[in-house]
Design an enzyme around this catalytic site. Structure first.
Site, PDB file in Angstrom:
ATOM      1  N   LYS A 182      41.376  25.287  30.523  1.00  0.00           N
ATOM      2  CA  LYS A 182      42.446  25.431  31.515  1.00  0.00           C
ATOM      3  C   LYS A 182      42.018  26.229  32.748  1.00  0.00           C
ATOM      4  O   LYS A 182      42.536  26.003  33.837  1.00  0.00           O
ATOM      5  CB  LYS A 182      43.669  26.092  30.867  1.00  0.00           C
ATOM      6  CG  LYS A 182      44.334  25.216  29.826  1.00  0.00           C
ATOM      7  CD  LYS A 182      45.555  25.887  29.238  1.00  0.00           C
ATOM      8  CE  LYS A 182      46.195  24.972  28.215  1.00  0.00           C
ATOM      9  NZ  LYS A 182      47.622  24.844  28.387  1.00  0.00           N
ATOM     10  N   ASP A 200      52.905  23.336  31.682  1.00  0.00           N
ATOM     11  CA  ASP A 200      53.262  24.299  30.632  1.00  0.00           C
ATOM     12  C   ASP A 200      54.269  25.300  31.184  1.00  0.00           C
ATOM     13  O   ASP A 200      55.270  25.634  30.542  1.00  0.00           O
ATOM     14  CB  ASP A 200      52.028  25.073  30.143  1.00  0.00           C
ATOM     15  CG  ASP A 200      51.072  24.220  29.339  1.00  0.00           C
ATOM     16  OD1 ASP A 200      51.535  23.276  28.675  1.00  0.00           O
ATOM     17  OD2 ASP A 200      49.869  24.512  29.351  1.00  0.00           O
ATOM     18  N   GLY A 204      48.510  37.016  23.578  1.00  0.00           N
ATOM     19  CA  GLY A 204      47.523  36.155  24.209  1.00  0.00           C
ATOM     20  C   GLY A 204      47.241  36.556  25.639  1.00  0.00           C
ATOM     21  O   GLY A 204      48.050  37.252  26.280  1.00  0.00           O
ATOM     22  N   SER A 205      46.092  36.119  26.147  1.00  0.00           N
ATOM     23  CA  SER A 205      45.736  36.416  27.537  1.00  0.00           C
ATOM     24  C   SER A 205      44.958  35.264  28.180  1.00  0.00           C
ATOM     25  O   SER A 205      44.398  35.418  29.259  1.00  0.00           O
ATOM     26  CB  SER A 205      44.885  37.693  27.611  1.00  0.00           C
ATOM     27  OG  SER A 205      43.706  37.570  26.830  1.00  0.00           O
ATOM     28  N   GLY A 206      44.931  34.097  27.510  1.00  0.00           N
ATOM     29  CA  GLY A 206      44.219  32.932  28.029  1.00  0.00           C
ATOM     30  C   GLY A 206      45.087  32.090  28.938  1.00  0.00           C
ATOM     31  O   GLY A 206      46.118  32.541  29.459  1.00  0.00           O
ATOM     32  N   GLY A 207      44.688  30.821  29.108  1.00  0.00           N
ATOM     33  CA  GLY A 207      45.376  29.934  30.034  1.00  0.00           C
ATOM     34  C   GLY A 207      46.833  29.698  29.703  1.00  0.00           C
ATOM     35  O   GLY A 207      47.706  29.768  30.580  1.00  0.00           O
ATOM     36  N   MET A 208      47.145  29.432  28.426  1.00  0.00           N
ATOM     37  CA  MET A 208      48.534  29.222  28.042  1.00  0.00           C
ATOM     38  C   MET A 208      49.335  30.510  28.176  1.00  0.00           C
ATOM     39  O   MET A 208      50.488  30.506  28.638  1.00  0.00           O
ATOM     40  CB  MET A 208      48.619  28.687  26.609  1.00  0.00           C
ATOM     41  CG  MET A 208      50.039  28.538  26.082  1.00  0.00           C
ATOM     42  SD  MET A 208      51.079  27.456  27.093  1.00  0.00           S
ATOM     43  CE  MET A 208      50.692  25.876  26.373  1.00  0.00           C
TER      44      MET A 208
END
Length: 269
Positions: A67, A103, A126-130
């Site tokens: 992402k 999203d 979380g800390s990623g794209g999503m």
């Protein structure tokens, strides 16, 4: 019937699944569109994006872990991408690749649909794209008391600073709304049986919001159901964001009944 004029759409993911393929192809069939959708994985995101352009693939859904990695190879970033530095949809207009994040749109719609109270405390894992899409959606919806639960210190602190939220590596004892935006509990992974939050935290929550779509009943969702806690499933996120993608790719808006048929087919084992 597939022919030389058939338009191809696709997805790129580390763990390709059947949901998007079944969902989009069902809608193509119901609306009589000469399109086909296929899921792919790759070990070279730059070459994969170049392939989208070179082969005139109309649209591509982007999932973890691509992402953010795909961004340097795109031509235009829409506001939803610029705000969060995360892409989940690429639209190809004659070789010009435009990036979107549906999203974010799906999360915002679900916050409104379920009438989540902006005064409640929220923890987002979380800390990623999503996670970036989720955090931005809660921020834009007016939530102030939000904690980012991320073991990646640099990413977690950066997101907390950007949105004026808190960051922790270990959660406190209670939050009203729990949101999982990690791969913990996802089908096909080593962590498929892992709870994304401690059991005591789940038990004391008012709402559990899962972003993982497959399986529908993740360990987090099952634990919430066991304690009669309101749940929002990743399947709902997946359906809403996929509809937005479908409209971007085809210019057609399916009916509620058509979406229901596609979603039921896509959710089969």
């Amino acid at each position: 019937m597939i022919n030389k004029d058939t338009t191809l759409c696709m997805s790129l993911s580390a763990r390709p699944g059947n949901f998007g393929t079944r969902f989009h192809n069902s809608l193509y069939e119901q609306l009589g569109l000469n399109f086909i959708y296929k899921a792919f994985s790759t070990k070279n995101i730059e070459d994969a994006v170049k392939g989208i352009r070179a082969l005139n693939i109309r649209g591509c859904a982007i999932s973890m872990p691509f992402k953010e990695a795909c961004i340097p190879f795109l031509d235009k970033l829409t506001d939803s991408v610029l705000a969060i530095d995360s892409v989940n949809t690429i639209v190809n207009d004659n070789g010009h690749l435009t990036a979107y994040n549906t999203d974010y749109i799906a999360i915002r719609k679900l916050i409104t649909q379920y009438q989540l109270n902006t005064s409640q405390s929220v923890i987002i894992h979380g800390s990623g794209g999503m996670a970036k899409a989720v955090i931005a959606a809660f921020y834009d919806a007016g939530f102030k008391n939000v904690t980012i639960f991320a073991r990646n210190e640099a990413a977690g602190q950066a997101l907390a600073k950007k949105y004026h939220f808190s960051w922790v590596t270990e959660p406190a004892s209670h939050y009203d709304i729990l949101v999982n935006a990690t791969p913990l509990g996802m089908s096909g992974g080593a962590d498929v049986n892992t709870l994304s939050f401690p059991a005591d935290l789940i038990k004391s929550a008012n709402v559990v919001f899962e972003v993982i779509a497959m399986p529908v009943y993740t360990p987090l969702i099952n634990e919430a159901i066991r304690h009669n806690i309101k749940t929002i499933s990743g399947r709902e996120v997946m359906i809403l964001q996929a509809v937005e993608q479908f409209i971007l790719y085809t210019g057609k808006t399916p009916t509620v009944e058509q979406i229901k048929i596609a979603a039921e087919l896509a959710s089969q084992p």
